[in-house]
Motif scaffolding. Structure first.
Motif, PDB file in Angstrom:
ATOM      1  N   ILE A 122      44.873  49.247  43.874  1.00  0.00           N
ATOM      2  CA  ILE A 122      43.469  49.616  43.706  1.00  0.00           C
ATOM      3  C   ILE A 122      42.638  48.634  44.535  1.00  0.00           C
ATOM      4  O   ILE A 122      42.816  47.419  44.433  1.00  0.00           O
ATOM      5  CB  ILE A 122      43.049  49.541  42.225  1.00  0.00           C
ATOM      6  CG1 ILE A 122      43.849  50.551  41.418  1.00  0.00           C
ATOM      7  CG2 ILE A 122      41.568  49.766  42.066  1.00  0.00           C
ATOM      8  CD1 ILE A 122      43.689  50.397  39.934  1.00  0.00           C
ATOM      9  N   MET A 123      41.747  49.158  45.351  1.00  0.00           N
ATOM     10  CA  MET A 123      40.878  48.320  46.168  1.00  0.00           C
ATOM     11  C   MET A 123      39.550  48.117  45.433  1.00  0.00           C
ATOM     12  O   MET A 123      38.899  49.091  45.047  1.00  0.00           O
ATOM     13  CB  MET A 123      40.626  48.953  47.531  1.00  0.00           C
ATOM     14  CG  MET A 123      41.898  49.175  48.334  1.00  0.00           C
ATOM     15  SD  MET A 123      42.897  47.701  48.552  1.00  0.00           S
ATOM     16  CE  MET A 123      41.851  46.724  49.574  1.00  0.00           C
ATOM     17  N   VAL A 124      39.165  46.864  45.248  1.00  0.00           N
ATOM     18  CA  VAL A 124      37.912  46.522  44.590  1.00  0.00           C
ATOM     19  C   VAL A 124      36.954  46.066  45.685  1.00  0.00           C
ATOM     20  O   VAL A 124      37.218  45.078  46.377  1.00  0.00           O
ATOM     21  CB  VAL A 124      38.104  45.398  43.552  1.00  0.00           C
ATOM     22  CG1 VAL A 124      36.797  45.051  42.889  1.00  0.00           C
ATOM     23  CG2 VAL A 124      39.154  45.807  42.539  1.00  0.00           C
TER      24      VAL A 124
ATOM     25  N   ARG B  64      29.965  41.307  51.646  1.00  0.00           N
ATOM     26  CA  ARG B  64      31.004  42.286  51.350  1.00  0.00           C
ATOM     27  C   ARG B  64      32.299  41.551  51.016  1.00  0.00           C
ATOM     28  O   ARG B  64      32.690  40.618  51.733  1.00  0.00           O
ATOM     29  CB  ARG B  64      31.240  43.210  52.543  1.00  0.00           C
ATOM     30  CG  ARG B  64      30.067  44.119  52.832  1.00  0.00           C
ATOM     31  CD  ARG B  64      30.382  45.068  53.962  1.00  0.00           C
ATOM     32  NE  ARG B  64      30.546  44.382  55.231  1.00  0.00           N
ATOM     33  CZ  ARG B  64      29.540  44.091  56.062  1.00  0.00           C
ATOM     34  NH1 ARG B  64      28.311  44.422  55.749  1.00  0.00           N
ATOM     35  NH2 ARG B  64      29.775  43.487  57.204  1.00  0.00           N
ATOM     36  N   ARG B  65      32.955  41.966  49.963  1.00  0.00           N
ATOM     37  CA  ARG B  65      34.248  41.394  49.581  1.00  0.00           C
ATOM     38  C   ARG B  65      35.188  42.539  49.200  1.00  0.00           C
ATOM     39  O   ARG B  65      34.814  43.409  48.413  1.00  0.00           O
ATOM     40  CB  ARG B  65      34.128  40.453  48.384  1.00  0.00           C
ATOM     41  CG  ARG B  65      33.254  39.257  48.596  1.00  0.00           C
ATOM     42  CD  ARG B  65      33.892  38.261  49.562  1.00  0.00           C
ATOM     43  NE  ARG B  65      33.064  37.080  49.722  1.00  0.00           N
ATOM     44  CZ  ARG B  65      32.136  36.924  50.647  1.00  0.00           C
ATOM     45  NH1 ARG B  65      31.875  37.909  51.486  1.00  0.00           N
ATOM     46  NH2 ARG B  65      31.453  35.811  50.741  1.00  0.00           N
ATOM     47  N   ILE B  66      36.405  42.499  49.715  1.00  0.00           N
ATOM     48  CA  ILE B  66      37.413  43.498  49.364  1.00  0.00           C
ATOM     49  C   ILE B  66      38.584  42.759  48.739  1.00  0.00           C
ATOM     50  O   ILE B  66      39.060  41.760  49.280  1.00  0.00           O
ATOM     51  CB  ILE B  66      37.891  44.287  50.598  1.00  0.00           C
ATOM     52  CG1 ILE B  66      36.728  45.060  51.197  1.00  0.00           C
ATOM     53  CG2 ILE B  66      39.019  45.237  50.214  1.00  0.00           C
ATOM     54  CD1 ILE B  66      37.070  45.798  52.457  1.00  0.00           C
ATOM     55  N   ARG B  67      39.014  43.256  47.599  1.00  0.00           N
ATOM     56  CA  ARG B  67      40.143  42.635  46.911  1.00  0.00           C
ATOM     57  C   ARG B  67      41.044  43.736  46.360  1.00  0.00           C
ATOM     58  O   ARG B  67      40.562  44.705  45.782  1.00  0.00           O
ATOM     59  CB  ARG B  67      39.621  41.760  45.784  1.00  0.00           C
ATOM     60  CG  ARG B  67      40.691  40.978  45.085  1.00  0.00           C
ATOM     61  CD  ARG B  67      40.102  40.116  44.008  1.00  0.00           C
ATOM     62  NE  ARG B  67      41.179  39.370  43.401  1.00  0.00           N
ATOM     63  CZ  ARG B  67      41.193  38.067  43.273  1.00  0.00           C
ATOM     64  NH1 ARG B  67      40.190  37.357  43.700  1.00  0.00           N
ATOM     65  NH2 ARG B  67      42.209  37.457  42.701  1.00  0.00           N
ATOM     66  N   GLY B  68      42.340  43.575  46.520  1.00  0.00           N
ATOM     67  CA  GLY B  68      43.289  44.559  46.005  1.00  0.00           C
ATOM     68  C   GLY B  68      43.882  44.110  44.683  1.00  0.00           C
ATOM     69  O   GLY B  68      43.886  42.928  44.349  1.00  0.00           O
ATOM     70  N   HIS B  69      44.386  45.081  43.907  1.00  0.00           N
ATOM     71  CA  HIS B  69      44.993  44.776  42.614  1.00  0.00           C
ATOM     72  C   HIS B  69      46.096  45.787  42.324  1.00  0.00           C
ATOM     73  O   HIS B  69      45.921  46.987  42.553  1.00  0.00           O
ATOM     74  CB  HIS B  69      43.946  44.839  41.496  1.00  0.00           C
ATOM     75  CG  HIS B  69      44.529  44.693  40.129  1.00  0.00           C
ATOM     76  ND1 HIS B  69      44.945  43.485  39.640  1.00  0.00           N
ATOM     77  CD2 HIS B  69      44.795  45.594  39.165  1.00  0.00           C
ATOM     78  CE1 HIS B  69      45.434  43.657  38.418  1.00  0.00           C
ATOM     79  NE2 HIS B  69      45.352  44.931  38.112  1.00  0.00           N
ATOM     80  N   ARG B  70      47.237  45.312  41.824  1.00  0.00           N
ATOM     81  CA  ARG B  70      48.314  46.179  41.341  1.00  0.00           C
ATOM     82  C   ARG B  70      48.688  45.716  39.947  1.00  0.00           C
ATOM     83  O   ARG B  70      49.052  44.562  39.745  1.00  0.00           O
ATOM     84  CB  ARG B  70      49.548  46.110  42.243  1.00  0.00           C
ATOM     85  CG  ARG B  70      49.368  46.856  43.544  1.00  0.00           C
ATOM     86  CD  ARG B  70      50.646  46.904  44.312  1.00  0.00           C
ATOM     87  NE  ARG B  70      51.548  47.868  43.712  1.00  0.00           N
ATOM     88  CZ  ARG B  70      52.771  48.104  44.177  1.00  0.00           C
ATOM     89  NH1 ARG B  70      53.232  47.446  45.209  1.00  0.00           N
ATOM     90  NH2 ARG B  70      53.545  49.000  43.596  1.00  0.00           N
ATOM     91  N   GLN B  71      48.637  46.635  38.995  1.00  0.00           N
ATOM     92  CA  GLN B  71      48.915  46.301  37.602  1.00  0.00           C
ATOM     93  C   GLN B  71      50.420  46.285  37.359  1.00  0.00           C
ATOM     94  O   GLN B  71      51.140  47.167  37.825  1.00  0.00           O
ATOM     95  CB  GLN B  71      48.253  47.338  36.686  1.00  0.00           C
ATOM     96  CG  GLN B  71      48.382  47.045  35.224  1.00  0.00           C
ATOM     97  CD  GLN B  71      47.574  45.840  34.801  1.00  0.00           C
ATOM     98  OE1 GLN B  71      46.532  45.556  35.348  1.00  0.00           O
ATOM     99  NE2 GLN B  71      48.074  45.122  33.815  1.00  0.00           N
ATOM    100  N   ASP B  72      50.906  45.277  36.620  1.00  0.00           N
ATOM    101  CA  ASP B  72      52.305  45.242  36.201  1.00  0.00           C
ATOM    102  C   ASP B  72      52.478  46.181  35.020  1.00  0.00           C
ATOM    103  O   ASP B  72      51.715  46.136  34.060  1.00  0.00           O
ATOM    104  CB  ASP B  72      52.714  43.826  35.800  1.00  0.00           C
ATOM    105  CG  ASP B  72      52.762  42.889  36.982  1.00  0.00           C
ATOM    106  OD1 ASP B  72      53.086  43.359  38.090  1.00  0.00           O
ATOM    107  OD2 ASP B  72      52.493  41.688  36.809  1.00  0.00           O
ATOM    108  N   LEU B  73      53.499  47.028  35.066  1.00  0.00           N
ATOM    109  CA  LEU B  73      53.729  48.042  34.039  1.00  0.00           C
ATOM    110  C   LEU B  73      55.166  47.992  33.544  1.00  0.00           C
ATOM    111  O   LEU B  73      56.051  47.474  34.218  1.00  0.00           O
ATOM    112  CB  LEU B  73      53.440  49.438  34.608  1.00  0.00           C
ATOM    113  CG  LEU B  73      52.039  49.671  35.163  1.00  0.00           C
ATOM    114  CD1 LEU B  73      51.973  51.004  35.868  1.00  0.00           C
ATOM    115  CD2 LEU B  73      51.011  49.596  34.061  1.00  0.00           C
ATOM    116  N   THR B  74      55.386  48.575  32.375  1.00  0.00           N
ATOM    117  CA  THR B  74      56.717  48.691  31.782  1.00  0.00           C
ATOM    118  C   THR B  74      56.932  50.141  31.379  1.00  0.00           C
ATOM    119  O   THR B  74      56.080  50.732  30.714  1.00  0.00           O
ATOM    120  CB  THR B  74      56.855  47.784  30.544  1.00  0.00           C
ATOM    121  OG1 THR B  74      56.584  46.441  30.923  1.00  0.00           O
ATOM    122  CG2 THR B  74      58.251  47.868  29.957  1.00  0.00           C
ATOM    123  N   LEU B  75      58.068  50.701  31.757  1.00  0.00           N
ATOM    124  CA  LEU B  75      58.434  52.065  31.373  1.00  0.00           C
ATOM    125  C   LEU B  75      59.301  51.976  30.119  1.00  0.00           C
ATOM    126  O   LEU B  75      60.347  51.327  30.127  1.00  0.00           O
ATOM    127  CB  LEU B  75      59.189  52.764  32.501  1.00  0.00           C
ATOM    128  CG  LEU B  75      59.665  54.175  32.242  1.00  0.00           C
ATOM    129  CD1 LEU B  75      58.471  55.103  32.041  1.00  0.00           C
ATOM    130  CD2 LEU B  75      60.522  54.681  33.370  1.00  0.00           C
TER     131      LEU B  75
END
Length: 157
Positions: A72-74, A84-95
């Motif tokens: 996800i790009m913030v 302007r600031r761009i920051r990415g994020h990936r959430q850790d998940l469990t199946l």
């Protein structure tokens, strides 16, 4: 029979053999996890609602995989300020796979997972390979040390 459980600040409606993706929970693949915050249970027409949780009720689940969500790009900006600031994020998940819903808190023993046996065998093979690679390096190091000692002795005479 189904239940509503709370984990990671979110609520999930689960039934036996359901697969759900939740925020990261500690545990290796194949391990059993107990979700003890059961908010509601329903078995046909019989519905039990907790205040806020049902005392003694638990849901047993197996960790299928630890994974990550989409990137996800913030994007932050302030108008007319050239900010302007761009920051990415990936959430850790469990199946998770839901194994059992127990209103009394007594879960049946889950069958032993086969991937654990393979995981334990793999490091032993890897350790044997690293030892085999390290042995020639140690021998070469000893040989070079002997050569330098002989050269120093020759230089003193």
């Amino acid at each position: 029979m189904y239940a509503v459980v709370k984990t990671g600040g979110k609520q999930y409606r689960v039934a036996k053999d359901d697969k759900i993706v939740v925020d990261r929970l500690m545990g290796e693949d194949g391990e059993t996890v107990v979700l003890d915050q059961v908010l509601m249970m329903a078995d046909g027409d019989k519905v039990t609602v907790g205040a806020p949780v049902i005392e003694g009720a638990v849901v047993g689940a197996t960790v299928l995989r630890q994974t990550r969500g989409p990137k996800i790009m913030v994007f932050r900006r302030k108008r007319r300020k050239n900010f302007r600031r761009i920051r990415g994020h990936r959430q850790d998940l469990t199946l998770l796979q839901i194994n059992e819903i127990a209103p009394d808190g007594k879960l049946k023993a889950a069958p032993k997972a086969a991937p654990k046996a393979e995981a334990k065998a793999a490091p032993k093979k890897a350790a044997a390979k690293t030892e085999a690679k390290a042995a020639p390096k140690k021998a070469a190091a000893k040989a070079s040390a002997k050569k330098t000692a002989a050269k120093k002795a020759a230089a003193k005479k």
